[in-house]
Write an enzyme that holds these catalytic residues in place. Structure first.
Site, PDB file in Angstrom:
ATOM      1  N   GLU A 142      11.209  15.698  14.135  1.00  0.00           N
ATOM      2  CA  GLU A 142      11.478  15.606  12.702  1.00  0.00           C
ATOM      3  C   GLU A 142      10.737  16.740  11.990  1.00  0.00           C
ATOM      4  O   GLU A 142       9.514  16.838  12.096  1.00  0.00           O
ATOM      5  CB  GLU A 142      10.972  14.245  12.209  1.00  0.00           C
ATOM      6  N   GLU A 147      10.570   0.815   9.612  1.00  0.00           N
ATOM      7  CA  GLU A 147      11.572   1.826   9.230  1.00  0.00           C
ATOM      8  C   GLU A 147      10.922   3.177   9.477  1.00  0.00           C
ATOM      9  O   GLU A 147      10.010   3.568   8.751  1.00  0.00           O
ATOM     10  CB  GLU A 147      11.924   1.711   7.741  1.00  0.00           C
ATOM     11  N   CYS A 162      14.546  10.528   5.390  1.00  0.00           N
ATOM     12  CA  CYS A 162      14.652  10.120   6.792  1.00  0.00           C
ATOM     13  C   CYS A 162      16.088  10.156   7.296  1.00  0.00           C
ATOM     14  O   CYS A 162      16.311  10.189   8.499  1.00  0.00           O
ATOM     15  CB  CYS A 162      14.045   8.736   6.962  1.00  0.00           C
ATOM     16  N   LYS A 207       0.857  -1.190   0.000  1.00  0.00           N
ATOM     17  CA  LYS A 207       0.000   0.000   0.000  1.00  0.00           C
ATOM     18  C   LYS A 207       0.890   1.235   0.000  1.00  0.00           C
ATOM     19  O   LYS A 207       1.491   1.585   1.012  1.00  0.00           O
ATOM     20  CB  LYS A 207      -0.922   0.044   1.225  1.00  0.00           C
TER      21      LYS A 207
HETATM   22  P1  NAD Z   1       3.190   8.355   7.537  1.00  0.00           P
HETATM   23  O1  NAD Z   1       3.569   7.576   8.747  1.00  0.00           O
HETATM   24  O2  NAD Z   1       2.217   9.457   7.686  1.00  0.00           O
HETATM   25  O3  NAD Z   1       2.553   7.380   6.442  1.00  0.00           O
HETATM   26  C1  NAD Z   1       3.267   6.264   5.973  1.00  0.00           C
HETATM   27  C2  NAD Z   1       2.277   5.273   5.384  1.00  0.00           C
HETATM   28  O4  NAD Z   1       1.459   4.779   6.437  1.00  0.00           O
HETATM   29  C3  NAD Z   1       1.336   5.836   4.330  1.00  0.00           C
HETATM   30  O5  NAD Z   1       1.178   4.873   3.298  1.00  0.00           O
HETATM   31  C4  NAD Z   1       0.045   6.008   5.100  1.00  0.00           C
HETATM   32  O6  NAD Z   1      -1.116   5.934   4.277  1.00  0.00           O
HETATM   33  C5  NAD Z   1       0.108   4.812   6.024  1.00  0.00           C
HETATM   34  N1  NAD Z   1      -0.745   4.894   7.228  1.00  0.00           N
HETATM   35  C6  NAD Z   1      -1.164   6.006   7.890  1.00  0.00           C
HETATM   36  N2  NAD Z   1      -1.928   5.635   8.933  1.00  0.00           N
HETATM   37  C7  NAD Z   1      -1.965   4.286   8.955  1.00  0.00           C
HETATM   38  C8  NAD Z   1      -2.570   3.324   9.814  1.00  0.00           C
HETATM   39  N3  NAD Z   1      -3.303   3.692  10.861  1.00  0.00           N
HETATM   40  N4  NAD Z   1      -2.383   2.009   9.540  1.00  0.00           N
HETATM   41  C9  NAD Z   1      -1.631   1.625   8.491  1.00  0.00           C
HETATM   42  N5  NAD Z   1      -1.049   2.484   7.634  1.00  0.00           N
HETATM   43  C10 NAD Z   1      -1.197   3.804   7.869  1.00  0.00           C
HETATM   44  O7  NAD Z   1       4.559   8.807   6.900  1.00  0.00           O
HETATM   45  P2  NAD Z   1       4.767   9.762   5.657  1.00  0.00           P
HETATM   46  O8  NAD Z   1       4.400  11.133   6.127  1.00  0.00           O
HETATM   47  O9  NAD Z   1       4.123   9.187   4.447  1.00  0.00           O
HETATM   48  O10 NAD Z   1       6.355   9.660   5.422  1.00  0.00           O
HETATM   49  C11 NAD Z   1       7.265  10.403   6.109  1.00  0.00           C
HETATM   50  C12 NAD Z   1       7.839   9.604   7.263  1.00  0.00           C
HETATM   51  O11 NAD Z   1       8.439   8.409   6.793  1.00  0.00           O
HETATM   52  C13 NAD Z   1       8.930  10.354   7.991  1.00  0.00           C
HETATM   53  O12 NAD Z   1       8.770  10.191   9.369  1.00  0.00           O
HETATM   54  C14 NAD Z   1      10.203   9.648   7.520  1.00  0.00           C
HETATM   55  O13 NAD Z   1      11.296   9.757   8.390  1.00  0.00           O
HETATM   56  C15 NAD Z   1       9.734   8.258   7.370  1.00  0.00           C
HETATM   57  N6  NAD Z   1      10.613   7.508   6.478  1.00  0.00           N
HETATM   58  C16 NAD Z   1      11.453   6.578   7.037  1.00  0.00           C
HETATM   59  C17 NAD Z   1      12.316   5.863   6.221  1.00  0.00           C
HETATM   60  C18 NAD Z   1      13.251   4.840   6.810  1.00  0.00           C
HETATM   61  O14 NAD Z   1      13.835   4.079   6.048  1.00  0.00           O
HETATM   62  N7  NAD Z   1      13.412   4.770   8.109  1.00  0.00           N
HETATM   63  C19 NAD Z   1      12.315   6.077   4.846  1.00  0.00           C
HETATM   64  C20 NAD Z   1      11.450   7.029   4.316  1.00  0.00           C
HETATM   65  C21 NAD Z   1      10.586   7.732   5.157  1.00  0.00           C
END
Ligand code: NAD
Length: 492
Positions: free
Chosen positions: A379, A246, A280, A171
């Site tokens: 962040e 992650e 990230c 997803k």
């Molecule tokens: P987010 O946590 O808002 O969303 C990530 C995903 O989770 C999306 O697909 C979203 O639709 C889904 N989601 C949201 N609520 C959910 C729920 N209740 N159950 C299941 N899925 C759900 O993150 P974002 O804003 O899309 O991305 C930015 C974040 O991702 C930052 O914190 C960044 O640091 C992190 N990130 C981490 C890495 C890593 O490798 N550690 C890599 C890229 C991004």
């Protein structure tokens, strides 16, 4: 049609439309329909049905599919780069030179790695048995990806899972679903059975939660924010799933007094502005020896002023917009609040003129921050670098570790002992020395502390996506085995 289920595109059963916007103009790229629980169920069933065949495919059969998919993705590189640039607001140069070639290389790497699932050598460890190790796929993996690197995050999730013989339902983030669909199609075209890679494009609370909680999904792999990661872990706990997380980062960038200052300044600009800071591992907390602090701040401010903010299709553009209006508001809000307690040296605003049509934000440098302020601890996920001075090495390491996160860090020094100490003592999944950002398919990526656990990329990722089975064969052929006497002794 924006669900990819059982090897074909389908419309979502919900019929609910969602506009995918280009954040550089706020124009609609495509309207998708959002997956509901029924679509997730259909995708999980397709993945379940494909598992029997795919999990028994030989390593060379899986490798052949992945290697061919790498070639197909490479052939479509420009089309994919254009779409990635539009849905995520990436400058086209970044999409062409980083996102797409990185994904092609990752796919090729896992094509090779599929033929080498390592483990201990078989042997007679007990003396009376031959022990061997089987690495077996887990089943249907449910993966959830973020919007910052939609294509690369899809690749990081899908590739190790299917190379190890699992099937997957991915997803992507609802605002950036388009390249994940092209990515998934490449595997079917390369010969993967229908249902090995499925994509549902829906929201987190609806499609995401349903996927994580699905009883037929054996494992959840999630990349995203720490807050949502915790929720995902809680949802997965109800069905006792394996979880790979992650999460967020707040990477320290430590500049010692003996550093090559020109290298550190250039590294800080590239490391903090990559993907408009929506990375990230981006450099976010520059921890700089007091003797070079002012020169470092002047150098970074000078380069920030030269960075070209502009239209994303223009190959000369360095910095694109943030991913959405909502995210622009979040970044701007954090910087506005920082004005009350810190010094905003440069940037700190959204550019006007033509760029006001998109979610742009200027490169921003902040100094004089209290160590309990949100700009230091939380962040920002934007083009914002905070600089803090230090006086001795102990303080530098302490400040580097002054965070709940532990994804990545860098140390800038010409002193090999200092570099060694920083590499050992900074608690993060990756420590660069005299650089910041480069990643490579052969090496793992993953966090410490609240940045999560488990590894993406590299052969280490197979530890997440396989079960390790110990098989023990008796080789004595004796009915009355010597070790039985520990449990019972027969009279006489
Ligand atoms: P987010 O946590 O808002 O969303 C990530 C995903 O989770 C999306 O697909 C979203 O639709 C889904 N989601 C949201 N609520 C959910 C729920 N209740 N159950 C299941 N899925 C759900 O993150 P974002 O804003 O899309 O991305 C930015 C974040 O991702 C930052 O914190 C960044 O640091 C992190 N990130 C981490 C890495 C890593 O490798 N550690 C890599 C890229 C991004």
């Amino acid at each position: 049609m924006h669900q990819y289920i059982g090897g074909e595109r389908r419309a979502a059963s919900s019929g609910e439309g969602f506009d995918v916007l280009d954040p550089s103009t706020d124009e609609t790229v495509e309207t998708v329909t959002l997956a509901g629980p029924d679509d997730v169920d259909a995708a999980v069933s397709a993945a379940h049905a494909a598992f029997a065949e795919w999990s028994r495919a030989t390593p060379v059969e899986r490798a052949t599919v992945l290697t061919k998919a790498a070639a197909l993705l490479d052939e479509r590189a420009e089309e994919i780069a254009q779409l990635e640039s539009r849905q995520a607001g990436k400058p086209i140069r970044l999409a062409r030179e980083f996102d797409v070639p990185g994904t092609v290389d990752n796919t090729a790497f896992f094509g090779a790695a599929a033929r080498r699932l390592d483990g201990m050598a078989s042997g007679e460890y007990s003396g009376d048995h031959t022990s061997s190790i089987r690495r077996e796929p887990i089943g249907v993996v449910g993966s959830i990806a973020p919007w910052n690197y939609p294509l690369q995050m899809a690749a990081w999730k899908v590739l190790p899972a299917i190379a190890a013989g699992n099937t997957i339902v991915l997803k992507p983030a609802e605002i950036t679903p388009l390249t994940s669909l092209l990515f998934a199609e490449a595997f079917t075209e390369a010969g993967a059975p229908a249902g090995v890679v499925n994509v549902v494009t829906g929201t987190g609370p609806v499609a995401g939660e349903h996927l994580v909680g699905h009883p037929d999904v054996a494992m959840t792999s999630f990349t995203g924010s720490t807050a949502v990661g915790r929720r995902v872990m809680a949802t997965a706990a109800a069905t006792g799933k394996r979880v790979h997380l992650e999460l967020g980062g707040k990477a320290p960038f430590v500049v010692f007094d003996d550093a090559d200052l020109e290298a550190a300044v250039h590294g800080a600009v590239a490391g903090s502005l990559i993907n408009t800071g929506q990375d990230c591992t981006a450099a976010t907390r520059a921890i700089v020896h007091r003797s070079v602090h002012d020169a470092f701040v002047r150098g970074v401010a000078d380069l920030f002023a030269q960075v070209r903010i502009g239209a994303t299709p223009d190959p000369a553009t360095d910095l694109g917009p943030l991913s959405s209006r909502a995210h622009q508001d979040k970044v701007a809000g954090m910087v506005e609040r920082a004005r009350g307690y810190a010094k905003v040296v440069t940037g700190g605003r959204a550019p006007g003129g033509d760029l006001a049509r998109g979610s742009y934000y200027e490169p921003t440098l902040v100094t004089d921050v209290p160590l309990d302020s949100e700009i230091w601890t939380d962040e920002v996920f934007g083009p914002v670098l905070v600089v803090v001075p230090f006086d001795d090495d102990d303080e530098a390491i302490r400040l580097a570790n002054d965070t709940e996160f532990g994804l990545a860090a860098s140390a800038w020094t010409r002193d090999t002992y200092r570099a060694g100490r920083a590499s050992r003592e900074i608690a993060a999944g990756c420590v660069w020395v005299n650089d910041h950002i480069p990643i490579i398919s052969e090496m793992p990526h993953g966090g410490y502390k609240h940045s999560g656990f488990g590894k993406d990329m590299s052969a280490y990722s197979f530890d997440e996506y396989t079960n390790v089975k110990h098989v023990m064969h008796d080789i004595t052929g004796e009915a009355r085995k010597a070790w039985h006497r520990t449990i019972f002794t027969l009279p006489g």
